[in-house]
Motif scaffolding. Structure first.
Motif, short mmCIF file in Angstrom:
data_model
loop_
_atom_site.label_atom_id
_atom_site.label_comp_id
_atom_site.label_asym_id
_atom_site.label_seq_id
_atom_site.Cartn_x
_atom_site.Cartn_y
_atom_site.Cartn_z
N ALA A 51 -8.79 8.43 -4.40
CA ALA A 51 -8.41 9.79 -4.01
C ALA A 51 -8.94 10.06 -2.61
O ALA A 51 -10.10 9.80 -2.31
CB ALA A 51 -8.98 10.78 -5.00
N ILE A 52 -8.07 10.58 -1.74
CA ILE A 52 -8.51 10.94 -0.38
C ILE A 52 -8.50 12.45 -0.17
O ILE A 52 -8.99 12.93 0.85
CB ILE A 52 -7.63 10.25 0.69
N ALA A 53 -7.93 13.17 -1.12
CA ALA A 53 -7.92 14.64 -1.10
C ALA A 53 -7.44 15.07 -2.48
O ALA A 53 -7.09 14.24 -3.33
CB ALA A 53 -6.99 15.18 0.00
N THR A 54 -7.44 16.36 -2.72
CA THR A 54 -6.92 16.85 -3.98
C THR A 54 -5.45 16.48 -4.11
O THR A 54 -4.63 16.83 -3.27
CB THR A 54 -7.08 18.38 -4.07
N ASP A 55 -5.14 15.73 -5.17
CA ASP A 55 -3.76 15.29 -5.43
C ASP A 55 -3.14 14.51 -4.28
O ASP A 55 -1.95 14.60 -3.99
CB ASP A 55 -2.87 16.49 -5.77
N ARG A 56 -3.95 13.71 -3.60
CA ARG A 56 -3.46 12.77 -2.59
C ARG A 56 -4.24 11.48 -2.75
O ARG A 56 -5.48 11.50 -2.74
CB ARG A 56 -3.61 13.33 -1.18
N PHE A 57 -3.53 10.36 -2.90
CA PHE A 57 -4.17 9.09 -3.24
C PHE A 57 -3.65 7.97 -2.34
O PHE A 57 -2.48 7.96 -1.95
CB PHE A 57 -3.87 8.72 -4.70
N LEU A 58 -4.53 7.03 -2.05
CA LEU A 58 -4.14 5.75 -1.47
C LEU A 58 -4.22 4.71 -2.57
O LEU A 58 -5.24 4.59 -3.27
CB LEU A 58 -5.08 5.36 -0.33
N VAL A 59 -3.15 3.96 -2.76
CA VAL A 59 -3.14 2.93 -3.78
C VAL A 59 -2.61 1.64 -3.19
O VAL A 59 -1.91 1.63 -2.17
CB VAL A 59 -2.27 3.33 -5.00
N PRO A 89 0.84 -1.20 0.00
CA PRO A 89 0.00 0.00 0.00
C PRO A 89 0.87 1.25 0.00
O PRO A 89 1.94 1.28 0.63
CB PRO A 89 -0.79 -0.13 1.31
N LEU A 90 0.44 2.26 -0.71
CA LEU A 90 1.19 3.50 -0.81
C LEU A 90 0.25 4.69 -0.66
O LEU A 90 -0.90 4.64 -1.10
CB LEU A 90 1.87 3.61 -2.18
N GLN A 91 0.74 5.74 -0.05
CA GLN A 91 0.06 7.02 -0.06
C GLN A 91 0.87 7.96 -0.95
O GLN A 91 2.04 8.22 -0.67
CB GLN A 91 -0.07 7.59 1.35
N ILE A 92 0.25 8.40 -2.02
CA ILE A 92 0.96 9.18 -3.03
C ILE A 92 0.49 10.63 -2.98
O ILE A 92 -0.71 10.91 -3.09
CB ILE A 92 0.74 8.59 -4.43
#
Length: 229
Positions: free
Chosen positions: A79-87, A20-23
């Protein structure tokens, strides 16, 4: 050779393992968008490779990389916020880093050569795999009190990973059962064949078991925290 978007990280991805990554760093957000936009033409695959010197974050954070990494296939993204993602991605095939390609994107792109998966001493693999399963069971027994007190983030009991039946899959599986540092994970990833990797894994778990039994020293059970880019 093949060309892969490259994601240098402070961890090692194994074939078959989930990561898992938070990008949130802009260049890797761009990489994620490019992968998703092109998934009708090609699989959303990028390369994960461990950082030897430097840091994950920052335009000049990475100074040196390990030579062998693992391709990662994107399986989930939210997407969890603008330009922030959990993948979430899953490791597929190992590769050798041949070189960084000239900058055409904000993120790294690499020339890689995929590595063949061979058994090496094929006749020895079943016996080595059986011995590794027994050693992991003995290690878990030695650390049973600590394992039983491991609590998952939702407040429940930590899930115990079960060893796979396939010898090759098992050879990559040890970090699911024993908390290893980056250097030892990289040594496992870089082993030339299944038999060599099983032998290395046996040596590691025997050492950890001896430390647990004689000194009461052991690493906490592995978890899967989100890696921050």
């Amino acid at each position: 050779m093949a060309s892969l978007p490259l994601f240098p990280l402070g961890t090692v991805l194994m074939p078959g393992a989930q990561l898992p990554l938070q990008i949130f760093e802009p260049r890797y957000v761009r990489m994620l968008r490019d992968l998703v936009d092109a998934q009708d033409e090609r699989p959303p695959v990028f390369g994960v490779i461990a950082i030897r010197e430097g840091f994950e974050v920052g335009s000049d954070g990475v100074r040196a990389l390990h030579p062998i990494g693992c391709a990662a296939r994107l399986t989930q993204a939210a997407a969890i916020a603008t330009d922030r993602f959990l993948v979430v991605c899953r490791g597929t095939d190992r590769f050798t880093l041949e070189g960084i390609e000239p900058a055409g994107t904000d993120y790294f792109t690499a020339s890689v050569s995929y590595l063949d998966e061979t058994d090496g001493d094929a006749d020895a693999v079943p016996a080595l795999a059986d011995r590794l399963r027994r050693e992991v069971a003995a290690y878990r027994s030695s650390t049973a009190s600590a394992m039983s007190s491991a609590v998952s983030p939702d407040g429940g009991q930590g899930e115990v990973a079960e060893p796979p039946d396939d010898g090759r899959e098992l050879s990559y599986w040890l970090p699911e059962a024993v908390n290893l540092d980056l250097a030892e994970r990289q040594r496992l990833l870089a082993c030339p064949d299944t038999a060599a990797r099983l032998r290395l894994a046996l040596g590691i778990v025997r050492r950890e078991r001896a430390l647990a039994e004689t000194l009461g020293a052991f690493a906490p059970p592995p978890d899967r925290p989100f890696s921050l880019n």
